[in-house]
Design an enzyme around this catalytic site. Structure first.
Site, PDB file in Angstrom:
ATOM      1  N   ASP A 257       0.856  -1.181   0.000  1.00 29.43           N
ATOM      2  CA  ASP A 257       0.000   0.000   0.000  1.00 29.43           C
ATOM      3  C   ASP A 257       0.902   1.244   0.000  1.00 29.43           C
ATOM      4  OD1 ASP A 257      -3.045   0.730   0.625  1.00 29.43           O
ATOM      5  OD2 ASP A 257      -1.755   2.155   1.672  1.00 29.43           O
ATOM      6  N   ASN A 265      -2.557  13.170  -3.598  1.00 24.55           N
ATOM      7  CA  ASN A 265      -3.714  13.717  -4.307  1.00 24.55           C
ATOM      8  C   ASN A 265      -4.070  15.123  -3.825  1.00 24.55           C
ATOM      9  OD1 ASN A 265      -4.248  11.600  -6.088  1.00 24.55           O
ATOM     10  ND2 ASN A 265      -5.471  10.488  -4.596  1.00 24.55           N
ATOM     11  N   ASP A 274      -2.391   9.594 -10.115  1.00 26.07           N
ATOM     12  CA  ASP A 274      -2.460   8.509 -11.098  1.00 26.07           C
ATOM     13  C   ASP A 274      -1.071   8.108 -11.576  1.00 26.07           C
ATOM     14  OD1 ASP A 274      -5.195   8.476 -10.919  1.00 26.07           O
ATOM     15  OD2 ASP A 274      -5.552   9.594 -12.775  1.00 26.07           O
ATOM     16  N   GLU A 300      -4.807   2.370  -4.161  1.00 28.08           N
ATOM     17  CA  GLU A 300      -3.348   2.396  -4.132  1.00 28.08           C
ATOM     18  C   GLU A 300      -2.776   1.127  -3.522  1.00 28.08           C
ATOM     19  OE1 GLU A 300      -4.684   4.424  -0.293  1.00 28.08           O
ATOM     20  OE2 GLU A 300      -5.353   4.320  -2.356  1.00 28.08           O
TER      21      GLU A 300
END
Length: 403
Positions: A257, A265, A274, A300
């Protein structure tokens, strides 16, 4: 009359298959191996026409037909080898052709009897197809269509090696000027028509299968990372775990992760987020082996099934991925910032399925994140592994302060 009908049907059929392969290559966006199949039937058509149109008493006719039939054979074998990722061994085929052509030249000069010429050229074709069969047998791909292709190539090899000998037992000597009236000529026309039809149908079937497989793989692929989607990943992993149970092969699961992904973000935007996910996917794909299975199972979150790999070896693999990610520059992030990720690892226990294995691996990941992130933790292990990088992605408040 029958030979004339076959003489028209066979090249017409070859032209149809040439067009079929060209359309499949163009419309289906398929690999160049499909073009090789089209080229094979083009050269076959030219060779077949030369056999029927040129004067059989000339010294060069067998050299001409051998040249084009060899190009046809090698083109098909090259395409089949490329389709399964095997070397085409063009040098070996060139050597066989050279030896056959040299021997044929001697036979043409020494005698007007066509029988030795037929045995020489057909033995060369048969040897090439035997090389092709061995090449295909060395490939990892073993679907039903691949077995059918191997069987078809073996049949081609057998008929080239056996047919001339059996036919010439009936008609032991054939004069060059009487070749088209011979039993052998009738047999070879019929066999070439049937075998070229069967071979073409098998190749077309392989192309259709490849197209269907490509469409299915695209549907099962995460477009951002190129890895499997969660559904595709879990389907493949369940099948591999069952295979591991039957074969007694150790497998391990790695769950990873990205640390503080929400911060990426929030500060740099979702486009950079992304790119960060895509970068992590590429690192995983470049690090794992061909026998391992990787997928993006969440926003993610990523997962890898390591085949023939115990827990300790899987931890080492996770560490390689973690360190490579820590050294990867993500486009859109400052040069002094790097992504980090946390990893959980667990080896499969006796009788354990995917559900229980994933639960233990995910618990190890959760503990690694509690311990401070940017580390790898194996199931049931207290010791964590971590490494410093130039600049980790800090929490949201730190990022906003720097921004």
């Amino acid at each position: 009359m029958r030979e004339q009908i076959i003489g028209l049907i066979t090249p017409t059929m070859a032209v149809v298959f040439i067009l079929v392969f060209l359309v499949m290559w163009n419309r289906g966006k398929m690999g160049n191996y499909v073009l090789a199949f089209a080229a094979s039937y083009l050269f076959f058509c030219i060779g077949f026409a030369a056999t029927h149109l040129l004067d059989t008493s000339t010294l060069y006719i067998f050299h001409v037909t051998q040249f084009f039939y060899t190009l046809s054979t090698v083109s098909a074998l090259w395409g089949l080898a490329m389709r399964v990722g095997q070397p085409p061994y063009l040098g070996v085929h060139l050597t066989i052709y050279g030896l056959s052509a040299a021997t044929l030249a001697i036979a043409v000069v020494m005698s007007s009897d066509i029988a030795p010429r037929l045995i020489i050229v057909n033995t060369g074709y048969g040897a090439m197809y035997l090389i092709g069969v061995m090449t295909l047998l060395g490939a990892h791909q073993r679907e039903a269509i691949d077995k059918l292709i191997i069987a078809a190539q073996a049949l081609l090899a057998a008929q080239f090696l056996i047919r001339p000998v059996l036919t010439l037992l009936v008609e032991s000597s054939i004069a060059a000027d009487a070749y088209r009236e011979s039993i052998y000529y009738s047999v070879v026309n019929l066999s070439l028509s049937l075998i070229s039809l069967v071979a073409a149908m098998v190749l077309v079937g392989a192309c259709v299968y490849d197209q269907i497989k490509a469409v299915r793989e695209r549907a099962e692929m995460d477009m951002l990372t190129g890895l499997r989607t969660r559904r595709a990943f879990e389907q493949d992993v369940v099948a591999q775990i069952e295979k591991a149970k039957l074969e007694g092969v150790p497998v391990s699961l790695v769950v990873a992760d990205i640390d503080h992904f929400k911060s990426v973000n929030d500060v740099w935007g979702h486009q950079v987020g992304d790119k960060a996910i895509a970068a992590f996917g590429h690192v995983i794909e470049d690090t794992i082996r061909d026998t391992d299975i990787a997928g993006r199972i969440g926003g993610e979150e990523f997962c890898v099934l390591a085949w023939n790999c115990d827990g300790e070896a899987a931890v080492a693999m996770a560490e390689r991925i973690r360190k490579r990610l820590g050294a990867t520059q993500v486009e859109g992030m400052p040069d002094d910032h790097r992504l980090t990720a946390s990893f959980g690892v667990a080896g499969r226990k006796e009788g354990e399925g995917y559900g229980k294995l994933f639960a233990r691996t995910d618990a190890a990941l959760y503990k690694a994140k509690q311990e401070g992130r940017n580390r790898t933790l194996a199931d049931g292990e207290d010791k964590v592994r971590s490494a410093s990088v130039t600049q980790l992605v800090p929490n949201t408040s730190d990022l906003r302060a720097k921004a």
